[in-house]
Write a protein that holds these residues in place. Structure first.
Motif, PDB file in Angstrom:
ATOM      1  N   THR A  22       0.824  -1.230   0.000  1.00 24.73           N
ATOM      2  CA  THR A  22       0.000   0.000   0.000  1.00 24.73           C
ATOM      3  C   THR A  22       0.853   1.274   0.000  1.00 24.73           C
ATOM      4  O   THR A  22       0.380   2.340  -0.377  1.00 24.73           O
ATOM      5  N   LEU A  23       2.120   1.152   0.406  1.00 24.96           N
ATOM      6  CA  LEU A  23       2.999   2.335   0.492  1.00 24.96           C
ATOM      7  C   LEU A  23       3.139   3.024  -0.864  1.00 24.96           C
ATOM      8  O   LEU A  23       3.062   4.250  -0.973  1.00 24.96           O
ATOM      9  N   THR A  24       3.332   2.255  -1.921  1.00 24.86           N
ATOM     10  CA  THR A  24       3.535   2.854  -3.252  1.00 24.86           C
ATOM     11  C   THR A  24       2.317   3.705  -3.637  1.00 24.86           C
ATOM     12  O   THR A  24       2.466   4.854  -4.073  1.00 24.86           O
ATOM     13  N   GLU A  25       1.122   3.151  -3.456  1.00 28.78           N
ATOM     14  CA  GLU A  25      -0.090   3.903  -3.831  1.00 28.78           C
ATOM     15  C   GLU A  25      -0.219   5.169  -2.982  1.00 28.78           C
ATOM     16  O   GLU A  25      -0.651   6.211  -3.473  1.00 28.78           O
ATOM     17  N   ALA A  26       0.188   5.086  -1.713  1.00 30.34           N
ATOM     18  CA  ALA A  26       0.086   6.260  -0.831  1.00 30.34           C
ATOM     19  C   ALA A  26       1.028   7.366  -1.298  1.00 30.34           C
ATOM     20  O   ALA A  26       0.668   8.554  -1.280  1.00 30.34           O
TER      21      ALA A  26
ATOM     22  N   MET B 170       6.909  11.792 -12.273  1.00 28.87           N
ATOM     23  CA  MET B 170       7.086  11.459 -10.852  1.00 28.87           C
ATOM     24  C   MET B 170       6.409  10.136 -10.497  1.00 28.87           C
ATOM     25  O   MET B 170       6.960   9.318  -9.771  1.00 28.87           O
ATOM     26  N   GLU B 171       5.206   9.935 -11.018  1.00 27.91           N
ATOM     27  CA  GLU B 171       4.505   8.683 -10.682  1.00 27.91           C
ATOM     28  C   GLU B 171       5.309   7.475 -11.167  1.00 27.91           C
ATOM     29  O   GLU B 171       5.510   6.502 -10.432  1.00 27.91           O
ATOM     30  N   SER B 172       5.799   7.582 -12.381  1.00 25.48           N
ATOM     31  CA  SER B 172       6.578   6.456 -12.928  1.00 25.48           C
ATOM     32  C   SER B 172       7.860   6.255 -12.115  1.00 25.48           C
ATOM     33  O   SER B 172       8.234   5.113 -11.793  1.00 25.48           O
ATOM     34  N   ALA B 173       8.535   7.367 -11.772  1.00 22.47           N
ATOM     35  CA  ALA B 173       9.785   7.258 -10.999  1.00 22.47           C
ATOM     36  C   ALA B 173       9.510   6.588  -9.642  1.00 22.47           C
ATOM     37  O   ALA B 173      10.252   5.690  -9.222  1.00 22.47           O
ATOM     38  N   ILE B 174       8.441   6.999  -8.965  1.00 18.52           N
ATOM     39  CA  ILE B 174       8.110   6.422  -7.647  1.00 18.52           C
ATOM     40  C   ILE B 174       7.815   4.918  -7.788  1.00 18.52           C
ATOM     41  O   ILE B 174       8.345   4.088  -7.052  1.00 18.52           O
ATOM     42  N   ARG B 175       6.978   4.592  -8.768  1.00 16.84           N
ATOM     43  CA  ARG B 175       6.603   3.171  -8.943  1.00 16.84           C
ATOM     44  C   ARG B 175       7.834   2.314  -9.255  1.00 16.84           C
ATOM     45  O   ARG B 175       7.990   1.211  -8.731  1.00 16.84           O
ATOM     46  N   HIS B 176       8.722   2.826 -10.137  1.00 17.56           N
ATOM     47  CA  HIS B 176       9.902   2.031 -10.499  1.00 17.56           C
ATOM     48  C   HIS B 176      10.870   1.908  -9.321  1.00 17.56           C
ATOM     49  O   HIS B 176      11.460   0.846  -9.118  1.00 17.56           O
ATOM     50  N   LEU B 177      11.036   2.994  -8.561  1.00 18.73           N
ATOM     51  CA  LEU B 177      11.940   2.938  -7.392  1.00 18.73           C
ATOM     52  C   LEU B 177      11.445   1.923  -6.370  1.00 18.73           C
ATOM     53  O   LEU B 177      12.220   1.115  -5.853  1.00 18.73           O
ATOM     54  N   HIS B 178      10.142   1.966  -6.098  1.00 15.96           N
ATOM     55  CA  HIS B 178       9.589   1.024  -5.118  1.00 15.96           C
ATOM     56  C   HIS B 178       9.673  -0.408  -5.644  1.00 15.96           C
ATOM     57  O   HIS B 178       9.999  -1.332  -4.887  1.00 15.96           O
ATOM     58  N   ALA B 179       9.389  -0.571  -6.933  1.00 15.72           N
ATOM     59  CA  ALA B 179       9.437  -1.926  -7.510  1.00 15.72           C
ATOM     60  C   ALA B 179      10.865  -2.471  -7.443  1.00 15.72           C
ATOM     61  O   ALA B 179      11.083  -3.660  -7.169  1.00 15.72           O
TER      62      ALA B 179
END
Ligand code: BEZ
Ligand code: FE
Length: 304
Positions: free
Chosen positions: A8-12, A29-38
């Protein structure tokens, strides 16, 4: 909302972008966050590894100053710079391919006439080389008055800007003549390492890769009504063509530095005998609104 887990952290975090007005900023930014978390989930990143990464990025930043840009070097050796070149090169079929700009372009290099000697100011001896060719449109039409910005390493593998005692060497700006032709005298460039006194070299070392670039001449060729091309000409036979540390080699950009042993040809061109000769035409696409030009000015501000 609180109490997040690794799913749930990524979506938050992505939800924090909901007030952003600029759709492109939002997308990046959304793509960068998702890729970093993944990435963190994928490798199950430990706290020690995360801190090693922070220390590496800190050292990379600390190595940067007005002459040195270690972050761009990092981007180069991770292939990100070439990825951006690929994504943004919209050359027409038959146009000269683009490759990395690199850190050694100097705006405002001296202007030279057709046939001038760019090695006249060289402080390191090198193999005398005659470079000649045409600037052509992709339909084969010669382009008169095109600007060619040329720069390359010396025979010791260094650029003039890396030598505090050197002025402009083996670099300059030329124009194509009425038939689209250009020509100049220089030295044969040499392969060289990217800067090896920083964290990026330590990374390369850990990856087991050498820091070398194959010998090449850089060129930026532009003309009104045509798309500017930032490119190299690589020396055929160079030992590093298959392992360029910044992934910039293209088969279409490799050319022979041919040995000329005819004293008559040497005399006609005002060259010593024997000499090397590089024959190379540049092919420009019709204009696309100057997209590539912006890339140069962004990089002019920093040096690796
Ligand atoms: C260069 O070709 O000059 C270069 C490109 C990327 C990193 C370092 C040097
Ligand atoms: Fe270079």
């Amino acid at each position: 909302m609180r109490q997040f887990d690794e799913q749930t952290l990524t979506e938050a975090v992505v939800a924090r972008l909901k007030g952003v007005k600029d759709p492109r900023f939002n997308q990046v930014m959304e793509s960068a966050i998702r890729h970093l978390h993944a990435f963190a989930r994928d490798v199950q990143l430990t706290e020690e590894e995360w801190f090693e990464g922070i220390k590496f990025l800190t050292a990379t930043g600390q190595k940067c100053d007005d002459k040195r840009q270690e972050f761009i070097l990092l981007s180069d050796v991770l292939g990100l710079s070439m990825m951006v070149v690929e994504l943004n090169s919209r050359a027409a079929q038959g146009a000269t391919e683009s490759t990395v700009l690199g850190p050694f372009f100097v705006p405002g290099a001296p202007d030279y006439e057709y046939g001038a000697d760019l090695s006249a100011t060289a402080t390191v001896p090198g193999e005398p080389t005659w470079v000649a060719g045409r600037v052509l449109a992709t339909d084969g039409k010669p382009i008169a008055g095109a600007t060619l910005e040329i720069w390359q390493s010396r025979a010791d593998g260094m650029y003039d800007v890396q030598d505090p005692h050197a002025g402009h060497e083996l670099r300059g700006r030329l124009r194509s003549n009425a038939e689209g032709r250009y020509a100049f005298r220089t030295h044969k460039p040499k392969y060289y390492p990217v800067p090896t006194d920083g964290p990026v070299e330590r990374l390369l070392d850990a990856m087991g890769h050498h820091p070398m670039r194959p010998a090449h001449m850089h060129a930026i060729v532009s003309a009104p009504g045509y798309q500017q091309v930032i490119t190299h000409v690589f020396a055929e036979g160079d030992p590093y063509l298959d392992s360029d540390v910044v992934f910039a080699v293209k088969d279409s950009l490799i050319a022979e530095y041919r040995k000329v042993e005819s004293p008559e040809e040497a005399k006609r061109l005002g060259m010593p005998s024997p000499f090397l000769r590089l024959d190379w035409d540049f092919h420009l696409s019709p204009a696309d609104g100057g997209k590539t030009r912006q890339a140069i000015s962004a990089r002019d501000a920093v040096k690796t």
